[in-house]
Design a protein around this motif. Sequence first.
Motif, PDB file in Angstrom:
ATOM      1  N   GLU A   1      16.851 -16.779  25.837  1.00 14.18           N
ATOM      2  CA  GLU A   1      17.940 -17.323  26.650  1.00 14.18           C
ATOM      3  C   GLU A   1      18.044 -16.611  27.994  1.00 14.18           C
ATOM      4  OE1 GLU A   1      19.317 -20.123  25.938  1.00 14.18           O
ATOM      5  OE2 GLU A   1      18.056 -20.036  24.148  1.00 14.18           O
ATOM      6  N   LEU A   2      17.803 -15.310  28.001  1.00 13.44           N
ATOM      7  CA  LEU A   2      17.810 -14.589  29.272  1.00 13.44           C
ATOM      8  C   LEU A   2      16.681 -15.079  30.166  1.00 13.44           C
ATOM      9  CD1 LEU A   2      18.484 -10.907  28.087  1.00 13.44           C
ATOM     10  CD2 LEU A   2      20.134 -12.562  28.977  1.00 13.44           C
ATOM     11  N   GLN A   3      15.506 -15.326  29.561  1.00 13.11           N
ATOM     12  CA  GLN A   3      14.369 -15.848  30.326  1.00 13.11           C
ATOM     13  C   GLN A   3      14.677 -17.233  30.876  1.00 13.11           C
ATOM     14  OE1 GLN A   3      11.537 -14.630  31.287  1.00 13.11           O
ATOM     15  NE2 GLN A   3      10.968 -12.905  29.984  1.00 13.11           N
ATOM     16  N   ALA A   4      15.272 -18.069  30.042  1.00 13.35           N
ATOM     17  CA  ALA A   4      15.561 -19.446  30.449  1.00 13.35           C
ATOM     18  C   ALA A   4      16.599 -19.497  31.561  1.00 13.35           C
ATOM     19  CB  ALA A   4      16.044 -20.259  29.242  1.00 13.35           C
ATOM     20  N   TYR A   5      17.561 -18.591  31.520  1.00 19.55           N
ATOM     21  CA  TYR A   5      18.612 -18.575  32.545  1.00 19.55           C
ATOM     22  C   TYR A   5      18.064 -18.076  33.876  1.00 19.55           C
ATOM     23  CZ  TYR A   5      23.161 -17.830  34.722  1.00 19.55           C
ATOM     24  OH  TYR A   5      24.248 -17.880  35.573  1.00 19.55           O
ATOM     25  N   GLY A   6      17.102 -17.166  33.834  1.00 19.08           N
ATOM     26  CA  GLY A   6      16.491 -16.671  35.058  1.00 19.08           C
ATOM     27  C   GLY A   6      17.362 -15.643  35.769  1.00 19.08           C
ATOM     28  N   ARG A   7      17.269 -15.652  37.120  1.00 18.39           N
ATOM     29  CA  ARG A   7      18.032 -14.753  37.988  1.00 18.39           C
ATOM     30  C   ARG A   7      17.776 -13.276  37.667  1.00 18.39           C
ATOM     31  NH1 ARG A   7      20.757 -19.269  36.919  1.00 18.39           N
ATOM     32  NH2 ARG A   7      21.875 -20.359  38.584  1.00 18.39           N
ATOM     33  N   GLY A   8      16.616 -12.976  37.081  1.00 16.99           N
ATOM     34  CA  GLY A   8      16.234 -11.606  36.830  1.00 16.99           C
ATOM     35  C   GLY A   8      16.887 -10.950  35.634  1.00 16.99           C
ATOM     36  N   LEU A   9      17.601 -11.727  34.797  1.00 21.01           N
ATOM     37  CA  LEU A   9      18.305 -11.110  33.667  1.00 21.01           C
ATOM     38  C   LEU A   9      17.336 -10.515  32.643  1.00 21.01           C
ATOM     39  CD1 LEU A   9      21.314 -13.481  32.873  1.00 21.01           C
ATOM     40  CD2 LEU A   9      21.232 -11.450  34.312  1.00 21.01           C
ATOM     41  N   ALA A  10      16.235 -11.194  32.403  1.00 19.64           N
ATOM     42  CA  ALA A  10      15.287 -10.707  31.396  1.00 19.64           C
ATOM     43  C   ALA A  10      14.620  -9.399  31.827  1.00 19.64           C
ATOM     44  CB  ALA A  10      14.222 -11.771  31.119  1.00 19.64           C
ATOM     45  N   GLU A  11      14.600  -9.128  33.136  1.00 25.60           N
ATOM     46  CA  GLU A  11      13.973  -7.893  33.635  1.00 25.60           C
ATOM     47  C   GLU A  11      14.977  -6.748  33.760  1.00 25.60           C
ATOM     48  OE1 GLU A  11      13.315 -10.985  35.330  1.00 25.60           O
ATOM     49  OE2 GLU A  11      11.677 -11.079  33.868  1.00 25.60           O
ATOM     50  N   ARG A  12      16.241  -7.029  33.495  1.00 25.35           N
ATOM     51  CA  ARG A  12      17.270  -5.989  33.596  1.00 25.35           C
ATOM     52  C   ARG A  12      17.035  -4.914  32.530  1.00 25.35           C
ATOM     53  NH1 ARG A  12      21.772  -7.940  36.068  1.00 25.35           N
ATOM     54  NH2 ARG A  12      20.184  -9.275  36.981  1.00 25.35           N
ATOM     55  N   PRO A  13      17.247  -3.629  32.843  1.00 24.10           N
ATOM     56  CA  PRO A  13      17.085  -2.581  31.823  1.00 24.10           C
ATOM     57  C   PRO A  13      17.948  -2.870  30.595  1.00 24.10           C
ATOM     58  CG  PRO A  13      17.382  -1.607  33.986  1.00 24.10           C
ATOM     59  CD  PRO A  13      17.640  -3.076  34.146  1.00 24.10           C
ATOM     60  N   GLN A  14      17.340  -2.719  29.405  1.00 22.35           N
ATOM     61  CA  GLN A  14      18.064  -2.992  28.166  1.00 22.35           C
ATOM     62  C   GLN A  14      18.056  -1.781  27.243  1.00 22.35           C
ATOM     63  OE1 GLN A  14      17.572  -6.590  25.864  1.00 22.35           O
ATOM     64  NE2 GLN A  14      16.820  -7.727  27.643  1.00 22.35           N
ATOM     65  N   ILE A  15      19.143  -1.660  26.520  1.00 23.55           N
ATOM     66  CA  ILE A  15      19.251  -0.687  25.437  1.00 23.55           C
ATOM     67  C   ILE A  15      19.641  -1.475  24.198  1.00 23.55           C
ATOM     68  CG2 ILE A  15      20.541   1.299  24.559  1.00 23.55           C
ATOM     69  CD1 ILE A  15      20.986   2.073  27.543  1.00 23.55           C
TER      70      ILE A  15
ATOM     71  N   TYR B   1       9.995  -2.441  23.899  1.00 22.72           N
ATOM     72  CA  TYR B   1       9.697  -1.304  24.780  1.00 22.72           C
ATOM     73  C   TYR B   1      10.989  -0.723  25.359  1.00 22.72           C
ATOM     74  CZ  TYR B   1       4.946  -3.125  24.531  1.00 22.72           C
ATOM     75  OH  TYR B   1       3.729  -3.574  24.091  1.00 22.72           O
ATOM     76  N   ALA B   2      11.993  -0.643  24.517  1.00 18.55           N
ATOM     77  CA  ALA B   2      13.310  -0.156  24.939  1.00 18.55           C
ATOM     78  C   ALA B   2      13.868   0.731  23.839  1.00 18.55           C
ATOM     79  CB  ALA B   2      14.257  -1.325  25.202  1.00 18.55           C
ATOM     80  N   PRO B   3      14.725   1.699  24.187  1.00 16.51           N
ATOM     81  CA  PRO B   3      15.321   2.555  23.166  1.00 16.51           C
ATOM     82  C   PRO B   3      16.189   1.754  22.203  1.00 16.51           C
ATOM     83  CG  PRO B   3      16.352   2.912  25.313  1.00 16.51           C
ATOM     84  CD  PRO B   3      15.173   2.056  25.546  1.00 16.51           C
ATOM     85  N   VAL B   4      16.109   2.116  20.923  1.00 18.25           N
ATOM     86  CA  VAL B   4      16.881   1.424  19.880  1.00 18.25           C
ATOM     87  C   VAL B   4      17.756   2.456  19.162  1.00 18.25           C
ATOM     88  CG1 VAL B   4      16.792   0.017  17.797  1.00 18.25           C
ATOM     89  CG2 VAL B   4      15.008  -0.247  19.561  1.00 18.25           C
ATOM     90  N   PHE B   5      19.046   2.140  19.039  1.00 22.07           N
ATOM     91  CA  PHE B   5      19.983   3.038  18.376  1.00 22.07           C
ATOM     92  C   PHE B   5      20.571   2.350  17.149  1.00 22.07           C
ATOM     93  CE2 PHE B   5      19.612   4.459  22.675  1.00 22.07           C
ATOM     94  CZ  PHE B   5      19.595   5.848  22.562  1.00 22.07           C
ATOM     95  N   VAL B   6      20.817   3.125  16.139  1.00 20.36           N
ATOM     96  CA  VAL B   6      21.383   2.619  14.883  1.00 20.36           C
ATOM     97  C   VAL B   6      22.848   3.055  14.846  1.00 20.36           C
ATOM     98  CG1 VAL B   6      21.213   2.701  12.386  1.00 20.36           C
ATOM     99  CG2 VAL B   6      19.138   2.783  13.762  1.00 20.36           C
ATOM    100  N   ILE B   7      23.769   2.059  14.879  1.00 22.73           N
ATOM    101  CA  ILE B   7      25.180   2.401  15.054  1.00 22.73           C
ATOM    102  C   ILE B   7      26.080   1.594  14.115  1.00 22.73           C
ATOM    103  CG2 ILE B   7      24.755   2.841  17.512  1.00 22.73           C
ATOM    104  CD1 ILE B   7      26.415   0.232  18.029  1.00 22.73           C
TER     105      ILE B   7
END
Length: 342
Positions: free
Chosen positions: A262-276, A304-310
Amino acid sequence: MQFIDQVAIEVEAGKGGDGIVAFRREKYVPAGGPSGGNGGRGGSVIFQAVENLQTLLDFRYNHLFKAENGGRGGPNNRTGASGKDLIIEVPCGTVIYDAETDEIIGDLITPEQTLVIAEGGKGGLGNQHFLSNRNRAPEYALPGLEGEKKSLRLELKLLAEVGIIGLPNAGKSTLISSLSAARPKIADYPFTTLIPNLGVVRKPTGDGTVFADIPGLIEGAAQGAGLGHDFLRHIERTRVLLHLIDATSDDVIRDYNTIQQELQAYGRGLAERPQILALNKIDAVDREEVDLDELATQLNHLAYAPVFVISAVTRTGLEPMLQEVWNVIDQINAIEAEQVLS
């Protein structure tokens, strides 16, 4: 308070005042001549961003905004009064579009930032301006000009550094209520959150960072399905995305991929935003059936992003996750500072 983030309005600047025809008629001034004053300038329409507004609700029932007209000129070369400017207050983060062309006219981000959206009309000239050697007694003046008129679309995009995203019922509202003083509606069914919620989370230094809890996305959100399409715009300004995943889901990997698509489909660079990434609800997981470490490892290799268990409910694992958020924001700040210097 109702959350309204899109409205259509009409604005109209004030008309300039008319110039007048007048002559001096004084006893001891035999050649008085023309003395008609100019009309006053019409008021302009000005948008101003303010901090104390969080919604465009004020525009829900009032769609026409008109500034004051300029006053007529007066005798003895007196200029008419200028029309009062109309200052329209909007929330910080309001984008102003031309409704006819869909072009962005302005983007009001910082408090007290202003934008003249429609100029008032110029006042008409009085007959004093038309005095010449050929015409010693002009008997005409000019009318004031019309002010600018515009059809606008206002769109509010929340200003938050961290956007909390995820499928419905992933625990986003619970998380923001655990991290901040925000108190969104929370229930055990999808689409509990119908509006974005903002919460200020304090850093160890005492500075506040704004987190936004974005209503749950579903498959097809970028094309208008569910609620997510209406609120994807609110994460356009975020610097970091905190992707919350329900650890009790039947297919954690599928849930992760759904949001990424959905982030890819919406565009505007959301899929490339840093994610945690954060695997939430570990308090409700049967540890004998679910290997949380293995799930976290799979997500890490995939994202390829940090994953936390919470657990947002018991506040387990929140501190390490927040520390990563601060680290990423600090890295972004450092990069931006270098770009400015260069």
